[in-house]
Design an enzyme around this catalytic site. Structure first.
Site, mmCIF file in Angstrom:
data_model
loop_
_atom_site.group_PDB
_atom_site.id
_atom_site.type_symbol
_atom_site.label_atom_id
_atom_site.label_comp_id
_atom_site.label_asym_id
_atom_site.label_seq_id
_atom_site.Cartn_x
_atom_site.Cartn_y
_atom_site.Cartn_z
ATOM 1 N N TYR A 194 0.824 -1.221 0.000
ATOM 2 C CA TYR A 194 0.000 0.000 0.000
ATOM 3 C C TYR A 194 0.852 1.263 0.000
ATOM 4 C CZ TYR A 194 -4.181 -2.842 0.562
ATOM 5 O OH TYR A 194 -5.176 -3.746 0.350
ATOM 6 N N HIS A 323 -16.345 -2.979 -3.747
ATOM 7 C CA HIS A 323 -15.836 -3.677 -4.939
ATOM 8 C C HIS A 323 -16.868 -4.620 -5.540
ATOM 9 C CE1 HIS A 323 -12.051 -1.884 -4.019
ATOM 10 N NE2 HIS A 323 -11.892 -2.560 -2.910
ATOM 11 N N HIS A 352 -11.971 -6.008 1.910
ATOM 12 C CA HIS A 352 -11.267 -6.106 3.191
ATOM 13 C C HIS A 352 -12.161 -6.689 4.273
ATOM 14 C CE1 HIS A 352 -8.616 -2.719 1.427
ATOM 15 N NE2 HIS A 352 -8.370 -3.891 0.910
HETATM 16 FE FE LIG Z 1 -7.220 -4.615 -3.776
#
Ligand SMILES: [Fe+2]
Ligand SMILES: *[C@@H]1O[C@H](CO)[C@@H](O)[C@H](O)[C@H]1NC(C)=O
Ligand SMILES: *[C@@H]1O[C@H](CO)[C@@H](O)[C@H](O)[C@H]1NC(C)=O
Ligand SMILES: *[C@@H]1O[C@H](CO)[C@@H](O)[C@H](O)[C@H]1NC(C)=O
Ligand SMILES: *[C@@H]1O[C@H](CO)[C@@H](O)[C@H](O)[C@H]1NC(C)=O
Ligand SMILES: *[C@@H]1O[C@H](CO)[C@@H](O)[C@H](O)[C@H]1NC(C)=O
Length: 451
Positions: A194, A323, A352
């Site tokens: 990240y 998502h 997540h």
């Molecule tokens: Fe991702």
């Protein structure tokens, strides 16, 4: 009274609706902001000594598990240190392998000297020691090669996704390490550092992440899958080569499976055949990934490797609103093959949170018949979303309601999973949330091989 009847009716209806779907966990945790560990954290400490190797990591280096790619970074000077000295536990004879060195620039960041060295012709099921940093500060590690590929070989895989480098990421890794089921290899489903959350994708955070996970990945291979946070496509600062930091740092043995790019490939390990797919590379008809997978699936010999596992970043079956539908176009392309070849399980990240599906497929649809609902299908894989490693973006908590029938279990907590292959017919799967003690299983199921 009216209110009471409405309430009761509401409960009854609610119960009826939920019984169509699986279980939405009622486990309650405090949803807090996830924050990256500060640069001076213990887990990011630079090893002492002149030109000391840091960010040491290994992955499988061939198709069957007799080779290992060792990678590490030095920062003081490049010379004389791409070599790995290695020997097996019960042998006095030490061997030396010569690697190579790469560096890269990303905007105004200049990488250290990144070394990659493949050591080959290893014996199966053997403990090896290895030393990097020869000539300057030497550091010694070890790994155990997998048993020879075969149908009844037991083997234990860990599953981690979207880990990042927050305090929660550290908890996930600690729970994985202290889980008494003892994973032997990590199947990592994408989104590692990240670093792209920082200004100019500050690649210092690729380095800190490498130092953080070293305590696991220097001793057991992690099998890499590319996620969206590996893309690092930043035309606004002149960085237009996708996956630049990721590919410079994390090589994979893609050529051994005749792939033409490091984002999709396969390996055999023990009794498992593992196919890694690329959510962020083209997969439409006639694309290189499509042609590779079309030709790859018929090569899987289930008498040799009864367990067929697929890794990809973006899930196909996801009932969170985060998502939602992002895996849909790849699903449309590849799902009929997964059913035809009876893939056992598909692990994804990206969302997540945690979710496990029933065995379902949704391949009957044609423009004419309009059949677009997932149906129970014993030839279909189980889909598991394990993007709950703990990164800086935090938990996905927004679920679609009611829980759809294809979703067997879902919970918005950080954690990891274990896929424990016992033999050709049985594998035990369990998911472990970070709030529990190390041995606690929050979700589990037996896999019975359908071959
Ligand atoms: Fe991702
Ligand atoms: C890169 O540029 C940023 C923004 O201009 C600056 O804050 C940072 O210190 C620079 N880093 C290096 C290594 O020059
Ligand atoms: C990370 O976890 C390890 C192992 O539990 C611990 O020793 C270390 O202090 C932790 N570091 C941070 C910054 O949380
Ligand atoms: C498949 O694997 C089995 C067991 O290892 C072996 O006997 C057989 O010859 C293999 N089949 C093919 C087509 O390679
Ligand atoms: C949850 O997701 C739905 C659908 O995307 C959206 O309409 C809703 O506002 C979201 N709820 C919250 C609390 O973010
Ligand atoms: C396979 O493993 C399962 C679970 O441990 C066990 O019950 C079964 O007897 C094993 N089968 C064989 C053939 O060993």
């Amino acid at each position: 009274m009216v209110a009471y009847i409405v309430l009761v009716l509401g409960l009854v209806l609610n119960g009826a609706v939920l019984s169509n779907g699986g279980k939405t966990s009622t486990f309650v945790r405090k949803v807090e902001k996830t924050i990256d560990m500060p640069l001076d954290s213990d887990v990011f400490r630079v090893p002492p000594g002149y030109n000391a190797p840091q960010q040491v990591h290994i992955t499988q280096g061939d198709h069957i598990g007799k080779a290992v790619i060792v990678s590490w970074v030095t920062v003081d000077e490049p010379a004389g240190s791409s070599k790995v000295l290695y020997w097996s536990e019960n042998s006095k004879q030490k061997k030396l392998a010569e690697g190579k060195l790469v560096t890269y620039r990303f905007f105004n960041y200049t990488s250290g000297y990144i070394h990659h060295c493949t050591i080959t012709d290893l014996k199966f099921n053997t403990k090896y020691y290895y030393v990097v940093g020869i000539g300057h500060t030497e550091r010694k590690f070890w790994f155990i090669t997998p048993p020879e590929v075969g149908p009844d070989v037991s083997y234990t895989f860990g599953l981690i996704g979207d880990i990042g480098q927050t305090f929660d990421s550290n908890k996930t890794l600690t729970h994985y390490e202290l889980n008494p089921q003892k994973g032997q290899t990590v199947l990592f489903v994408g989104d590692l550092s990240y670093a792209d959350k920082y200004p100019n994708h500050d690649n210092v955070r690729w380095d800190t992440c490498g130092r953080f996970v070293e305590r696991s990945v220097a001793y057991q291979p992690w099998i890499w899958t590319a996620g969206n946070h590996e893309i690092d496509f930043a035309p606004e600062i002149g960085e237009t080569e996708p996956f630049k930091p990721y590919t410079k740092r994390y090589p994979v043995p893609y050529e051994a499976s005749r792939s033409t790019a490091p984002f999709w490939y396969s390996i055999k390990r023990a009794s498992a055949y593992i196919i890694v797919l690329a959510s962020y590379s083209a997969y439409g008809k006639y694309t290189p990934q499509y042609i590779w997978l079309r030709d790859e699936l018929p090569k899987v010999n289930r008498s040799e490797t009864p367990w067929l596992i697929v890794l990809m970043h973006a899930p196909w079956y996801n009932s969170y609103n985060d998502h939602y539908m992002e895996g849909e176009s790849m699903r449309v392309m590849f799902e009929p093959w997964f059913v035809k070849y009876k893939v056992d399980v598909v692990f994804s990240g990206h969302v997540h949170a945690y979710e496990r599906s029933e065995r379902v497929s949704n391949i009957a649809y044609s423009i004419v018949n309009g059949k677009c609902i997932p149906v129970r299908d014993q030839s279909a894989p189980v889909y598991i979303t394990i993007g709950d490693g703990g990164n800086i973006e935090g938990l996905a908590t927004n679920m679609s309601e009611p829980q759809p029938p294809y979703s067997a279990y879902r919970e918005s907590s950080f954690g990891h999973a274990i896929f424990d292959i016992k033999n050709r017919t049985h594998a035990y799967y369990s998911w472990h949330r970070n709030e529990d003690r190390y041995a606690v299983e929050a979700d589990s199921m037996w896999f019975f091989n359908r071959q």
